[in-house]
Design an enzyme around this catalytic site. Structure first.
Site, short mmCIF file in Angstrom:
data_model
loop_
_atom_site.label_atom_id
_atom_site.label_comp_id
_atom_site.label_asym_id
_atom_site.label_seq_id
_atom_site.Cartn_x
_atom_site.Cartn_y
_atom_site.Cartn_z
NE ARG A 1 -6.20 -2.25 3.36
CZ ARG A 1 -5.35 -3.20 2.99
NH1 ARG A 1 -5.03 -4.17 3.83
NH2 ARG A 1 -4.82 -3.18 1.78
CG ASP B 1 -2.11 11.57 -6.57
OD1 ASP B 1 -2.33 12.54 -5.83
OD2 ASP B 1 -1.00 11.05 -6.72
#
Length: 311
Positions: free
Chosen positions: A291, A217
């Site tokens: 992805r 994050d």
């Protein structure tokens, strides 16, 4: 660290279903206390406003305690604990935000079948025996694996290395277990909880042959930068758990965070950049293109890999 509704509990008991002799207090705490059609009974002379306030406070306290117990119960019996190190009650800035999202039937099945064998809760109650856990393989710690596709691919490509993968995302835990099971992988273990507690209390000195932190994050707001994982204090901790020559590999598509990673690692006396020019490294072949990463590249993001070795 998409909210998901909590697993529904049993339906409230009606008055007819209450066991004989059961007090009304637990039901009031659940918010299920009922009145007759005529409304609540009138207050008697003996009842004062103070009594009513005390009763309301008691009901709130009982409700809070019930919710606390529910948060500590596992969502899946035999699976990852809801709060494995809850007894620590640490007042510490967390670098992750727990996410609750829907667990699919396949993920739930993997959690219930495989967690007792391949999963572990980070409770801080004992040091892990990594050689026994991984049958003597060298072990790399991966912090934050998302849905686990890249982790499973790396484990399949390098079966001679054990991967201890840590995350707090229940669907991702179930997904990684399912991927490993279908691929017949035996070199992956999934850890549930706070990686700081794992590093500080559950790993022996020089236990790790590597550390991977992929796309953590970024906490982009300036006031949240203190929550970023890659900080000098974090490096002090991991340096004591990594063997000499072990590789610390970070990757991010957030430019300011990449700069911070490079700066704090360059300044740390126990880590050395693998790049002669002191800059970023090309993406190594062993890190799959995820992805998530592909989506970022489609948006024009630049991904930076930072590779340092433990001196």
């Amino acid at each position: 660290m998409n909210p998901t509704p909590e697993t529904p509990g049993p339906a409230p008991e009606t008055d007819a279903e209450k066991p004989a002799g059961t007090s009304a207090e637990p039901y009031a705490a659940r918010g299920t206390q009922s009145h007759t059609e005529a409304g609540p009974e009138p207050r008697t002379e003996a009842e004062t406003p103070g009594d009513a306030d005390a009763d309301a406070a008691a009901r709130r306290a009982a409700s809070f305690e019930r919710q606390r117990r529910l948060r500590q119960e596992p969502r899946f019996p035999g699976g990852p604990a809801a709060d494995p190190a809850g007894s620590h009650h640490e007042r510490r800035i967390r670098s992750f935000q727990p996410r609750r999202s829907r667990v699919t039937a396949g993920q739930e099945d993997a959690l219930q079948r495989l967690w007792p064998t391949w999963g572990l809760d980070i409770d801080g109650r004992g040091v892990l025996d990594l050689p026994a856990l991984f049958d003597g393989l060298p072990v790399v710690l991966e912090i934050g694996f998302g849905m686990g596709e890249a982790t499973a691919q790396m484990a399949a490509d390098d079966p001679a290395t054990g991967i201890l993968a840590v995350d707090v995302h229940t669907p991702g835990q179930g997904n990684l277990l399912g991927l490993a099971d279908r691929a017949g992988l035996t070199n992956v273990r999934v850890a549930n909880g706070d990686a700081i507690i794992l590093l500080r209390e559950m790993l022996a000195p020089e236990a790790l042959d590597g550390l991977r932190v992929y796309f953590p994050d970024p906490w982009p707001k300036k006031r949240h930068h203190k929550r970023r994982l890659i900080q000098p204090e974090f490096l002090d901790l991991v340096a004591g758990r990594m063997k000499q020559g072990a590789l610390l590999h970070c990757a991010t598509d957030w430019e300011p965070y990449a700069e911070q990673m490079l700066d704090v690692l360059t300044a740390h006396p126990l880590f050395e950049n693998t790049q002669a020019d002191g800059g970023y490294a090309p993406r190594p072949a062993f890190r799959p293109l995820t992805r998530f990463e592909g989506q970022g590249l489609d948006k024009g993001h630049v991904v930076h890999d930072v590779l340092f070795t433990r001196r």
